[in-house]
Design a protein around this motif. Structure first.
Motif, PDB file in Angstrom:
ATOM      1  N   ASP A  44      -3.125  -1.262   7.143  1.00 15.67           N
ATOM      2  CA  ASP A  44      -4.588  -1.900   7.156  1.00 15.67           C
ATOM      3  C   ASP A  44      -5.216  -1.108   5.979  1.00 15.67           C
ATOM      4  O   ASP A  44      -5.586   0.004   6.103  1.00 15.67           O
ATOM      5  CB  ASP A  44      -5.183  -1.763   8.430  1.00 15.67           C
ATOM      6  CG  ASP A  44      -6.463  -2.247   8.533  1.00 15.67           C
ATOM      7  OD1 ASP A  44      -7.064  -2.662   7.551  1.00 15.67           O
ATOM      8  OD2 ASP A  44      -7.012  -2.299   9.674  1.00 15.67           O
ATOM      9  N   SER A  45      -5.823  -1.959   4.994  1.00 13.23           N
ATOM     10  CA  SER A  45      -6.087  -1.126   3.912  1.00 13.23           C
ATOM     11  C   SER A  45      -7.690  -0.543   4.271  1.00 13.23           C
ATOM     12  O   SER A  45      -8.298   0.201   3.427  1.00 13.23           O
ATOM     13  CB  SER A  45      -6.521  -2.107   2.451  1.00 13.23           C
ATOM     14  OG  SER A  45      -7.289  -3.198   2.799  1.00 13.23           O
ATOM     15  N   LEU A  46      -8.389  -1.104   5.252  1.00 12.53           N
ATOM     16  CA  LEU A  46      -9.799  -1.084   5.758  1.00 12.53           C
ATOM     17  C   LEU A  46     -10.790  -1.015   4.470  1.00 12.53           C
ATOM     18  O   LEU A  46     -11.656  -0.446   4.289  1.00 12.53           O
ATOM     19  CB  LEU A  46      -9.800   0.420   6.209  1.00 12.53           C
ATOM     20  CG  LEU A  46      -9.022   0.623   7.410  1.00 12.53           C
ATOM     21  CD1 LEU A  46      -9.295   2.001   8.001  1.00 12.53           C
ATOM     22  CD2 LEU A  46      -9.685  -0.419   8.532  1.00 12.53           C
ATOM     23  N   GLY A  47     -10.230  -2.268   3.478  1.00 14.62           N
ATOM     24  CA  GLY A  47     -10.956  -2.257   2.370  1.00 14.62           C
ATOM     25  C   GLY A  47     -10.202  -3.631   1.568  1.00 14.62           C
ATOM     26  O   GLY A  47      -9.713  -4.409   2.396  1.00 14.62           O
ATOM     27  N   ALA A  48     -10.480  -3.746   0.350  1.00 20.58           N
ATOM     28  CA  ALA A  48     -10.129  -4.808  -0.347  1.00 20.58           C
ATOM     29  C   ALA A  48     -10.001  -4.730  -1.901  1.00 20.58           C
ATOM     30  O   ALA A  48     -10.444  -3.529  -2.267  1.00 20.58           O
ATOM     31  CB  ALA A  48     -10.936  -6.056  -0.016  1.00 20.58           C
ATOM     32  N   THR A  49      -9.674  -5.731  -2.581  1.00 18.51           N
ATOM     33  CA  THR A  49      -9.678  -5.750  -3.934  1.00 18.51           C
ATOM     34  C   THR A  49      -8.937  -4.504  -4.815  1.00 18.51           C
ATOM     35  O   THR A  49      -8.055  -4.018  -4.040  1.00 18.51           O
ATOM     36  CB  THR A  49     -11.163  -6.189  -4.496  1.00 18.51           C
ATOM     37  OG1 THR A  49     -10.879  -6.375  -6.172  1.00 18.51           O
ATOM     38  CG2 THR A  49     -12.175  -5.130  -4.075  1.00 18.51           C
ATOM     39  N   THR A 101      -6.469 -11.364   9.307  1.00 21.07           N
ATOM     40  CA  THR A 101      -5.264 -11.274   8.574  1.00 21.07           C
ATOM     41  C   THR A 101      -4.174 -10.543   8.946  1.00 21.07           C
ATOM     42  O   THR A 101      -2.771 -10.290   8.892  1.00 21.07           O
ATOM     43  CB  THR A 101      -5.858 -11.447   7.082  1.00 21.07           C
ATOM     44  OG1 THR A 101      -6.028 -12.536   6.779  1.00 21.07           O
ATOM     45  CG2 THR A 101      -4.148 -11.537   6.181  1.00 21.07           C
ATOM     46  N   ILE A 102      -4.653  -9.036   8.928  1.00 24.19           N
ATOM     47  CA  ILE A 102      -3.793  -8.051   8.902  1.00 24.19           C
ATOM     48  C   ILE A 102      -2.967  -7.885  10.342  1.00 24.19           C
ATOM     49  O   ILE A 102      -1.973  -7.455  10.582  1.00 24.19           O
ATOM     50  CB  ILE A 102      -4.387  -6.537   8.529  1.00 24.19           C
ATOM     51  CG1 ILE A 102      -3.397  -5.531   7.966  1.00 24.19           C
ATOM     52  CG2 ILE A 102      -5.318  -5.959   9.671  1.00 24.19           C
ATOM     53  CD1 ILE A 102      -2.722  -5.801   6.820  1.00 24.19           C
ATOM     54  N   GLN A 103      -3.670  -8.248  11.468  1.00 22.23           N
ATOM     55  CA  GLN A 103      -3.396  -8.262  12.842  1.00 22.23           C
ATOM     56  C   GLN A 103      -2.183  -9.146  12.738  1.00 22.23           C
ATOM     57  O   GLN A 103      -1.128  -9.064  13.335  1.00 22.23           O
ATOM     58  CB  GLN A 103      -4.397  -8.642  13.721  1.00 22.23           C
ATOM     59  CG  GLN A 103      -4.012  -8.576  15.212  1.00 22.23           C
ATOM     60  CD  GLN A 103      -3.514  -7.285  15.632  1.00 22.23           C
ATOM     61  OE1 GLN A 103      -4.201  -6.288  15.490  1.00 22.23           O
ATOM     62  NE2 GLN A 103      -2.209  -7.086  16.115  1.00 22.23           N
ATOM     63  N   TYR A 104      -2.341 -10.436  12.062  1.00 20.38           N
ATOM     64  CA  TYR A 104      -1.288 -11.406  12.055  1.00 20.38           C
ATOM     65  C   TYR A 104       0.136 -10.899  11.482  1.00 20.38           C
ATOM     66  O   TYR A 104       1.229 -11.158  11.743  1.00 20.38           O
ATOM     67  CB  TYR A 104      -1.746 -12.779  11.383  1.00 20.38           C
ATOM     68  CG  TYR A 104      -2.723 -13.451  12.080  1.00 20.38           C
ATOM     69  CD1 TYR A 104      -2.602 -13.735  13.441  1.00 20.38           C
ATOM     70  CD2 TYR A 104      -4.004 -13.749  11.451  1.00 20.38           C
ATOM     71  CE1 TYR A 104      -3.637 -14.422  14.281  1.00 20.38           C
ATOM     72  CE2 TYR A 104      -5.029 -14.560  12.094  1.00 20.38           C
ATOM     73  CZ  TYR A 104      -4.717 -14.867  13.487  1.00 20.38           C
ATOM     74  OH  TYR A 104      -5.788 -15.523  14.166  1.00 20.38           O
ATOM     75  N   ALA A 105      -0.145 -10.157  10.541  1.00 24.86           N
ATOM     76  CA  ALA A 105       0.795  -9.468   9.652  1.00 24.86           C
ATOM     77  C   ALA A 105       1.599  -8.481  10.855  1.00 24.86           C
ATOM     78  O   ALA A 105       2.776  -8.383  10.731  1.00 24.86           O
ATOM     79  CB  ALA A 105       0.336  -8.649   8.517  1.00 24.86           C
ATOM     80  N   GLN A 106       0.821  -7.668  11.351  1.00 26.06           N
ATOM     81  CA  GLN A 106       1.436  -6.813  12.450  1.00 26.06           C
ATOM     82  C   GLN A 106       2.162  -7.294  13.351  1.00 26.06           C
ATOM     83  O   GLN A 106       3.082  -7.084  13.718  1.00 26.06           O
ATOM     84  CB  GLN A 106       0.434  -5.717  12.856  1.00 26.06           C
ATOM     85  CG  GLN A 106      -0.003  -4.804  11.733  1.00 26.06           C
ATOM     86  CD  GLN A 106      -1.473  -4.116  12.245  1.00 26.06           C
ATOM     87  OE1 GLN A 106      -2.149  -4.621  13.209  1.00 26.06           O
ATOM     88  NE2 GLN A 106      -1.786  -3.080  11.738  1.00 26.06           N
TER      89      GLN A 106
END
Length: 296
Positions: A124-129, A100-105
Motif C-alpha cells: 500500500d503506497s499510502l500515496g500516489a503518482t 483498490t489496494i484492498q481488492y489487490a490484497q
C-alpha cells in the motif's frame, strides 16, 4: 527473482514499463465535454497524450475515474502466474484514497490459497503518482541487485511513510468536486489567487495543510517543508510532477537545486490522478529519514 506489478496510478512512463519489465494494470477514466463522453485508459505511450488530456481539462472537460476491483486484480495476477512467474510484488494506490489496494490484497490471498507455489506481496503506497513511483524504482534497483521478494517487501514497507509530498494545485475547482474543500473556499481561492498545498497523511489520505497567495509563496513553502523534513542525503530521492505546467515545475526544480544541490527529475502526471488535481498543478516528493508527522 520476482516480478514487479503496479497499477497505473504509480505514473511510470511506458518506456520504463518496457525497460524494467513491469506488469501494469491500468485504471480507466471517462472525459465529459459538452455532453460528449470519451472513454480512456491510463496507459499512455507518448508524452503528447498527456498534453492532450490536460488541454482538454483546461478547456472545460471533466474527467471521472473508476477504481480497479477484485476481478481485475485476480485476472491480472493469474495471468502473471500463468506465465511461470510465481513471486510477485505489487505496488498500488493509497488505501486512504480508494479501496483498490484492498481488492489487490484480497485477490492475492485467494490466488495463493488456490496455488501454494505462489507468493504475492502487496504494498500500500499510502500515496500516489511519483511518490508511489519512487517505491517502484526502489523495488527495481533492489530486484536487479538480486534482493529477495521478502527483503524488498520489508524495505519498501519501511520506506512508504518516509516519502513526503507537497502538492500544489492551480484550480480549487477539482478539489471542491472531490470534496476536499468547500465551495466557499474554492470561490475565495479563485478570487484571491489562493493556492492550496496538500500532502498525504500517515494513513494515506490527502490533507489540505496550507493556503498560499501566489505561486512564489507556494514554492517557498515547499522548500520550508523540505528543510523541516530533510531529504535523505545517503539515498537521494527528489522528484517533481506537473499537470501540464512544465515551466512552473522547472522553476521549483531550480529552487530545490539551489537549496539542496540536487537536480530533481521532472515528469507529467498521469490522467487518473491528474483528474483529481486538474490542469496547471505541480507536486514534489522526497524521501526523508523521518516519517510523515501529519495525521488525519
Amino acid at each position: 527473482m520476482f516480478t514487479i506489478s503496479i497499477d497505473s496510478t504509480c505514473d511510470i512512463y511506458f518506456e520504463d514499463i518496457q525497460k524494467y519489465n513491469l506488469q501494469q494494470i491500468p485504471l480507466k477514466f471517462v472525459i465529459e465535454h459538452k455532453g460528449h463522453l470519451t472513454e480512456g485508459v491510463d496507459n499512455f505511450t507518448c508524452y503528447n497524450e498527456y498534453l492532450q488530456f490536460f488541454e482538454a481539462l483546461k478547456k472545460g472537460a471533466i474527467s471521472k475515474t473508476s477504481q480497479l476491483g477484485f476481478d481485475e486484480h485476480y485476472t491480472h495476477f493469474k495471468a502473471i502466474a500463468a506465465s511461470g512467474k510465481k513471486n510477485i510484488l505489487h505496488i498500488g494506490l493509497s488505501s486512504g484514497l480508494s479501496p483498490t489496494i484492498q481488492y489487490a490484497q484480497d485477490a492475492a490471498k485467494k490466488l495463493m490459497a488456490e496455488d501454494s507455489s505462489l507468493h504475492i506481496k502487496v504494498i500500500d503506497s499510502l500515496g500516489a503518482t511519483i511518490g508511489a513511483g519512487a517505491l517502484v524504482y526502489a523495488a527495481i534497483a533492489m530486484r536487479d541487485a538480486n534482493a529477495s521478494l521478502d527483503e524488498v517487501f520489508t524495505k519498501l514497507k519501511d520506506m512508504v511513510l518516509k516519502i513526503h509530498y507537497g502538492i500544489f494545485v492551480n484550480d480549487l475547482f477539482y478539489l471542491k468536486k472531490g470534496g476536499r474543500v468547500s465551495a466557499v473556499t474554492a470561490l475565495a481561492g479563485t478570487l484571491f489567487n489562493i493556492k492550496p498545498v496538500l500532502t498525504f497523511t500517515q494513513d494515506g489520505k490527502l490533507k489540505l495543510i496550507e493556503k498560499c497567495r501566489g505561486r512564489k509563496k507556494v514554492f517557498l513553502y515547499a522548500i520550508a517543508q523540505m528543510k523541516q523534513y530533510a531529504p535523505d542525503e545517503e539515498d537521494r530521492v527528489i522528484r517533481i510532477v506537473h499537470t501540464n505546467a512544465e515551466e512552473d515545475a522547472k522553476e521549483l526544480a531550480n529552487l530545490i537545486e539551489e537549496e539542496f544541490h540536487f537536480k530533481p527529475d521532472i515528469q507529467i502526471m498521469g490522467p487518473v490522478i491528474g483528474s483529481h488535481f486538474g490542469y496547471g498543478g505541480v507536486g514534489v516528493i522526497w524521501k526523508a529519514k523521518t516519517e510523515r508527522a501529519i495525521k488525519e
